[in-house]
Scaffold this active site. Structure first.
Site, PDB file in Angstrom:
ATOM      1  N   GLU A   1       0.801  -1.112   0.056  1.00 14.86           N
ATOM      2  CA  GLU A   1      -0.101   0.014  -0.018  1.00 14.86           C
ATOM      3  C   GLU A   1       1.029   1.299   0.024  1.00 14.86           C
ATOM      4  O   GLU A   1       2.027   1.276   0.762  1.00 14.86           O
ATOM      5  CB  GLU A   1      -1.012   0.205   1.103  1.00 14.86           C
ATOM      6  CG  GLU A   1      -2.131   1.000   1.233  1.00 14.86           C
ATOM      7  CD  GLU A   1      -3.191   0.700   2.160  1.00 14.86           C
ATOM      8  OE1 GLU A   1      -3.689  -0.573   2.187  1.00 14.86           O
ATOM      9  OE2 GLU A   1      -3.479   1.484   2.793  1.00 14.86           O
TER      10      GLU A   1
ATOM     11  N   ASP B   1       0.011   5.141   0.557  1.00 12.75           N
ATOM     12  CA  ASP B   1      -1.105   6.015   0.987  1.00 12.75           C
ATOM     13  C   ASP B   1      -0.769   7.516   1.014  1.00 12.75           C
ATOM     14  O   ASP B   1       0.088   8.128   1.405  1.00 12.75           O
ATOM     15  CB  ASP B   1      -1.432   5.554   2.548  1.00 12.75           C
ATOM     16  CG  ASP B   1      -1.954   4.152   2.660  1.00 12.75           C
ATOM     17  OD1 ASP B   1      -2.515   3.721   1.601  1.00 12.75           O
ATOM     18  OD2 ASP B   1      -1.705   3.656   3.646  1.00 12.75           O
TER      19      ASP B   1
ATOM     20  N   GLU C   1      -3.149  10.064   3.035  1.00 11.93           N
ATOM     21  CA  GLU C   1      -4.384  10.126   3.968  1.00 11.93           C
ATOM     22  C   GLU C   1      -4.659  11.729   4.320  1.00 11.93           C
ATOM     23  O   GLU C   1      -3.710  11.917   4.858  1.00 11.93           O
ATOM     24  CB  GLU C   1      -4.210   9.203   4.969  1.00 11.93           C
ATOM     25  CG  GLU C   1      -4.423   7.693   4.549  1.00 11.93           C
ATOM     26  CD  GLU C   1      -3.946   6.848   5.572  1.00 11.93           C
ATOM     27  OE1 GLU C   1      -4.654   5.675   5.668  1.00 11.93           O
ATOM     28  OE2 GLU C   1      -2.958   6.772   6.420  1.00 11.93           O
TER      29      GLU C   1
END
Length: 319
Positions: free
Chosen positions: A124, A126, A128
């Protein structure tokens, strides 16, 4: 009487000083570095053509002939969409306008993941965007998981130099065999190189691109101290100028047996080269490196490499 007046004046001055100290980052005035606009190198993709609904369909609104989308979080559900293709590497970007007002616990995410293929040991990358309470700004959190290290995040957190709720700003990810770079308005804020101690934690399997808004009450704002208050719902994030360029991955299946994995690289990058091989994407220029140093000195307030309370033994790349 004079003493009382002086004491009152002192309290007023002290209050003003404290108010001046508690100032949001977008109220501070920064002169941002000049950088190459990598987002100008790619064509915008249609949301309808490049993405499928992921969840919360009723809270997804695609407008302007697919050039923009709005994702909503309300008490019934968050929402999100994901790319129709999987990618080996590439350049991924969106112009995002975040929900205004009280938004504690709200998470807007722009990320790459293969958790659908590797549910217990996925990769992953990310971006955010974490909502705020009445005292704090929105926060940019970057994170990387690789080779099943889902219990060991590599988070770094930043404040913004602008108000991300007033207009759209670019949030971008470069992911190739050389490095991962996170950028905001084309300014690099973090580089994760694929060499040395970093290589064991480097994502290398095909991933999909996800765009979501959801309830992160359990952790997002001050470790879950301030949950989502649905009195202020719906929370709406707006997305425009979606850019997806890189090597796509396709599984050709025959009777549920994988026959061949095919990669297909777009040729829309600079000088007709694939984006992952273009000179501007293989390493940071001196200008970009200076801009990243500026961002990290001015705006980064958390790095996993400095969190000795969390890591008794620091990840190898931190050494």
């Amino acid at each position: 009487m004079a003493l009382i007046w002086q004491n009152n004046l002192l309290l007023v001055l002290l209050s003003l000083f404290c108010m001046a100290m508690v100032v949001s980052s977008h109220d501070r005035h920064y002169t941002t570095p000049n950088v190459t606009r990598l987002t100008d190198y790619f064509s915008h993709v249609s949301v309808n053509q490049a993405f499928s609904n992921f969840f919360g369909g009723k809270n997804i609104q695609v407008i302007s002939n697919g050039s923009m989308a709005r994702l909503a979080l309300d008490k019934s559900s968050g929402s999100g969409f994901l790319s129709k293709n999987k990618y080996y590497y590439g350049f991924f970007s969106a112009a995002i306008k975040l929900p205004a007002g009280f938004s504690s616990g709200v998470v807007v995410a722009f990320y790459l993941s293969n958790s659908d293929t590797y549910p217990h040991h996925h990769d992953e990358i990310d971006i955010e965007l974490l909502g705020h309470d009445k005292r704090d700004d929105w926060v940019l959190q970057t994170n990387i998981y690789a080779n099943g290290s889902v219990s060991t995040g590599r988070e770094e957190k930043f404040y913004f130099w602008f108000d991300p709720t007033q207009q759209h700003h670019y949030y971008s990810i470069i992911w190739n065999s050389h490095h991962i770079v996170f950028l905001v308005d084309n300014i690099p804020v973090r580089e994760f190189p694929n060499r040395g101690a970093f290589s064991s934690a480097y994502p290398s399997r095909p991933m999909s691109l996800y765009v979501t808004i959801w309830d992160g009450s359990q952790w997002a704002t001050h470790g879950g101290k301030y949950p989502v208050n649905y009195k202020y719902a719906p929370f709406i994030a707006s997305f425009a100028d979606m850019e997806v360029g890189g090597c796509t991955y396709t599984n050709n299946n025959n009777n549920n047996h994988t026959v061949q994995a095919v990669s297909s690289c777009s040729k829309s990058g600079i000088s007709s080269l694939d984006p992952i091989d273009g000179q501007d994407f293989a390493s940071l220029s001196k200008q970009q490196a200076l801009a990243m140093d500026w961002a990290r000195r001015k705006l980064m307030f958390y790095s996993y490499c400095k969190d000795t309370s969390r890591y008794k033994v620091m990840p190898p790349e931190c050494k």
